[in-house]
Scaffold this motif. Structure first.
Motif, PDB file in Angstrom:
ATOM      1  N   UNK A  36       0.828  -1.204   0.000  1.00 25.77           N
ATOM      2  CA  UNK A  36       0.000   0.000   0.000  1.00 25.77           C
ATOM      3  C   UNK A  36       0.869   1.264   0.000  1.00 25.77           C
ATOM      4  N   UNK A  37       2.170   1.067  -0.258  1.00 21.85           N
ATOM      5  CA  UNK A  37       3.053   2.219  -0.433  1.00 21.85           C
ATOM      6  C   UNK A  37       3.999   2.482   0.729  1.00 21.85           C
ATOM      7  N   UNK A  38       4.280   1.460   1.529  1.00 25.12           N
ATOM      8  CA  UNK A  38       5.128   1.639   2.723  1.00 25.12           C
ATOM      9  C   UNK A  38       6.450   2.322   2.384  1.00 25.12           C
ATOM     10  N   UNK A  39       7.076   1.927   1.271  1.00 24.67           N
ATOM     11  CA  UNK A  39       8.331   2.571   0.864  1.00 24.67           C
ATOM     12  C   UNK A  39       8.120   3.491  -0.336  1.00 24.67           C
ATOM     13  N   UNK A  40       7.017   3.319  -1.027  1.00 18.18           N
ATOM     14  CA  UNK A  40       6.753   4.116  -2.231  1.00 18.18           C
ATOM     15  C   UNK A  40       6.556   5.582  -1.871  1.00 18.18           C
ATOM     16  N   UNK A  41       5.830   5.829  -0.781  1.00 19.39           N
ATOM     17  CA  UNK A  41       5.542   7.218  -0.395  1.00 19.39           C
ATOM     18  C   UNK A  41       6.833   7.984  -0.099  1.00 19.39           C
ATOM     19  N   UNK A  42       7.759   7.439   0.724  1.00 15.61           N
ATOM     20  CA  UNK A  42       9.008   8.189   0.928  1.00 15.61           C
ATOM     21  C   UNK A  42       9.803   8.404  -0.356  1.00 15.61           C
ATOM     22  N   UNK A  43       9.797   7.428  -1.258  1.00 12.55           N
ATOM     23  CA  UNK A  43      10.542   7.601  -2.519  1.00 12.55           C
ATOM     24  C   UNK A  43       9.879   8.682  -3.378  1.00 12.55           C
TER      25      UNK A  43
ATOM     26  N   UNK B 280      10.474   9.658  -9.738  1.00 13.38           N
ATOM     27  CA  UNK B 280       9.400   9.211 -10.629  1.00 13.38           C
ATOM     28  C   UNK B 280       9.281   7.705 -10.415  1.00 13.38           C
ATOM     29  N   UNK B 281       8.192   7.278  -9.782  1.00 16.39           N
ATOM     30  CA  UNK B 281       8.091   5.876  -9.386  1.00 16.39           C
ATOM     31  C   UNK B 281       7.022   5.168 -10.209  1.00 16.39           C
ATOM     32  N   UNK B 282       7.399   4.033 -10.795  1.00 15.60           N
ATOM     33  CA  UNK B 282       6.426   3.106 -11.356  1.00 15.60           C
ATOM     34  C   UNK B 282       6.437   1.892 -10.440  1.00 15.60           C
ATOM     35  N   UNK B 283       5.296   1.612  -9.818  1.00 14.12           N
ATOM     36  CA  UNK B 283       5.213   0.482  -8.886  1.00 14.12           C
ATOM     37  C   UNK B 283       4.357  -0.608  -9.517  1.00 14.12           C
ATOM     38  N   UNK B 284       4.878  -1.818  -9.519  1.00 13.82           N
ATOM     39  CA  UNK B 284       4.157  -2.952 -10.093  1.00 13.82           C
ATOM     40  C   UNK B 284       3.693  -3.824  -8.937  1.00 13.82           C
ATOM     41  N   UNK B 285       2.375  -3.933  -8.778  1.00 15.93           N
ATOM     42  CA  UNK B 285       1.802  -4.587  -7.596  1.00 15.93           C
ATOM     43  C   UNK B 285       0.778  -5.641  -8.038  1.00 15.93           C
ATOM     44  N   UNK B 286       0.916  -6.820  -7.474  1.00 13.15           N
ATOM     45  CA  UNK B 286       0.062  -7.953  -7.837  1.00 13.15           C
ATOM     46  C   UNK B 286      -1.398  -7.759  -7.410  1.00 13.15           C
ATOM     47  N   UNK B 287      -1.597  -7.192  -6.236  1.00 16.33           N
ATOM     48  CA  UNK B 287      -2.946  -7.166  -5.664  1.00 16.33           C
ATOM     49  C   UNK B 287      -3.712  -5.910  -6.046  1.00 16.33           C
ATOM     50  N   UNK B 288      -4.887  -6.045  -6.682  1.00 14.29           N
ATOM     51  CA  UNK B 288      -5.638  -4.841  -7.090  1.00 14.29           C
ATOM     52  C   UNK B 288      -6.052  -3.981  -5.895  1.00 14.29           C
TER      53      UNK B 288
ATOM     54  N   UNK C 269      -5.183   1.130  -2.640  1.00 18.75           N
ATOM     55  CA  UNK C 269      -4.823   1.884  -1.426  1.00 18.75           C
ATOM     56  C   UNK C 269      -3.507   2.638  -1.663  1.00 18.75           C
ATOM     57  N   UNK C 270      -2.580   1.988  -2.364  1.00 15.59           N
ATOM     58  CA  UNK C 270      -1.309   2.671  -2.681  1.00 15.59           C
ATOM     59  C   UNK C 270      -1.574   3.940  -3.490  1.00 15.59           C
ATOM     60  N   UNK C 271      -2.477   3.839  -4.467  1.00 20.56           N
ATOM     61  CA  UNK C 271      -2.775   5.035  -5.294  1.00 20.56           C
ATOM     62  C   UNK C 271      -3.343   6.156  -4.420  1.00 20.56           C
ATOM     63  N   UNK C 272      -4.174   5.780  -3.473  1.00 23.58           N
ATOM     64  CA  UNK C 272      -4.744   6.786  -2.558  1.00 23.58           C
ATOM     65  C   UNK C 272      -3.613   7.453  -1.754  1.00 23.58           C
TER      66      UNK C 272
ATOM     67  N   UNK D  20       4.106  12.132  -9.755  1.00 28.29           N
ATOM     68  CA  UNK D  20       5.194  11.398 -10.409  1.00 28.29           C
ATOM     69  C   UNK D  20       5.195   9.912 -10.092  1.00 28.29           C
ATOM     70  N   UNK D  21       4.197   9.452  -9.329  1.00 28.96           N
ATOM     71  CA  UNK D  21       4.155   8.028  -8.962  1.00 28.96           C
ATOM     72  C   UNK D  21       2.937   7.374  -9.596  1.00 28.96           C
ATOM     73  N   UNK D  22       3.140   6.207 -10.174  1.00 30.33           N
ATOM     74  CA  UNK D  22       2.009   5.452 -10.722  1.00 30.33           C
ATOM     75  C   UNK D  22       2.099   4.013 -10.241  1.00 30.33           C
ATOM     76  N   UNK D  23       0.923   3.371 -10.110  1.00 24.68           N
ATOM     77  CA  UNK D  23       0.869   1.980  -9.654  1.00 24.68           C
ATOM     78  C   UNK D  23       0.180   1.156 -10.734  1.00 24.68           C
ATOM     79  N   UNK D  24       0.846   0.103 -11.150  1.00 25.40           N
ATOM     80  CA  UNK D  24       0.332  -0.785 -12.191  1.00 25.40           C
ATOM     81  C   UNK D  24      -0.023  -2.115 -11.529  1.00 25.40           C
ATOM     82  N   UNK D  25      -1.185  -2.663 -11.867  1.00 25.67           N
ATOM     83  CA  UNK D  25      -1.550  -3.969 -11.304  1.00 25.67           C
ATOM     84  C   UNK D  25      -1.066  -5.068 -12.253  1.00 25.67           C
ATOM     85  N   UNK D  26      -0.116  -5.853 -11.775  1.00 23.97           N
ATOM     86  CA  UNK D  26       0.414  -6.977 -12.563  1.00 23.97           C
ATOM     87  C   UNK D  26       1.338  -7.785 -11.670  1.00 23.97           C
TER      88      UNK D  26
END
Ligand SMILES: C[S@@+](CC[C@H](N)C(=O)[O-])C[C@H]1O[C@@H](n2cnc3c(N)ncnc32)[C@H](O)[C@@H]1O
Length: 266
Positions: free
Chosen positions: A55-62, A68-76, A81-84, A91-97
């Motif tokens: 849900x972005x534990x390390x993504x938010x600080x980065x 510019x973060x592209x996060x690839x996350x298995x769970x929709x 929640x990460x997008x929220x 500059x951050x996007x989350x892709x479900x895959x």
């Protein structure tokens, strides 16, 4: 059950309750980001690929550092929640895959980062695909989390029989190890041929939990989630009883966070 099917079954449990995960799981020590920034400048020029962002534990600080973060996350649900949580950072996007299935973009990344997630990725894919995602000299950073000796040691010793009773997979007589006894998991990376020397940094830190908070964090662990409901509820009730009746309603857990980094060879 094969190792692969076990891994695929367990790694899909986190997204079953993404809000719980978001509430209960801690982030990582500030010093980890400081140490990372000595290897790769964390700022607007830094393209980061994060694997398994949760849900972005390390993504938010980065993202807050300007990356510019592209996060690839298995769970929709985890991704939602990460997008929220990342809403303030365009500059951050989350892709479900699944990372294994995600087609790498043409433009390479400066940093491939995984926090408590790399071990969920297929071992036949994770190192080579991370290397392929990076520019030459780009950095792979793998963060792992360990529960080590320290904190409320008596409570953890008293918990062991409760685990042995409710979870048949619990090794008999298990005790927490000091961080110094835990070997670094760097062999796979060092032997891959895709990366230069591996550097390991470690951070030990304590976190206090009330009974409710501790039960919440236990409910996020894949092994606990995968137990049959009666065993899981029996286990959690036994742990709650221990904390409430013998430890005054709160305990402390000692974490050892390991940051393993290596630069991609040309
Ligand atoms: C233990 S959680 C770690 C989440 C977060 N990075 C953190 O530090 O708390 C593992 C995360 O990896 C995700 N995950 C597991 N397998 C994955 C895969 N093959 N590709 C992408 N994400 C994956 C899970 O859905 C989960 O969100």
């Amino acid at each position: 059950m094969t190792e692969t099917s076990d891994r695929e079954r367990l790694r899909a449990t986190f997204t079953e309750d993404a809000e719980l995960y978001d509430r209960a799981r801690p982030g990582y020590p500030h010093q980890l980001y400081e140490d990372l920034s000595a290897l790769v400048t964390l700022g607007p020029d830094c393209r980061v690929l994060e694997i398994g962002c949760g849900t972005g534990q390390a993504t938010v600080p980065l993202a807050a550092a300007g990356c510019l973060v592209t996060a690839v996350e298995l769970g929709p649900e985890m991704a939602a929640v990460a997008r929220r949580n990342l809403a303030p950072y365009p500059g951050a996007e989350v892709v479900v895959s699944a990372f294994e299935d995600w087609p790498l973009p043409a433009e390479p990344f400066d940093l491939v980062f995984a926090a408590t997630a790399f071990h969920w990725i297929d071992p036949a894919v994770r190192i080579a695909k991370s290397a392929a995602a990076l520019r030459p000299s780009g950095v792979l950073a793998v963060v792992s989390t360990h529960h080590v000796k320290g904190g409320s040691e008596e409570f953890f010793a008293e918990s062991q029989p409760v685990y042995e009773h409710f979870d048949p997979a619990t090794p008999r007589g298990l005790r927490l190890s000091p961080a110094s006894d835990i070997p670094s998991d760097d062999a796979e990376l060092a032997a891959s041929g895709h990366f230069g020397p591996v550097r390991v940094r470690r951070y030990e830190w304590d976190l206090a939990y009330s009974t409710r908070q501790y039960l919440d964090v236990l409910r996020t662990y894949s092994g606990h989630r995968a137990l049959p409901a009666p065993a899981r509820e029996g286990l959690l009730a036994g742990i709650a009883d221990l904390i409430d009746t013998r430890h005054g309603g709160s305990i402390t857990k000692r974490y050892m966070t390991e940051l393993m980094t290596a630069g991609r060879t040309a």
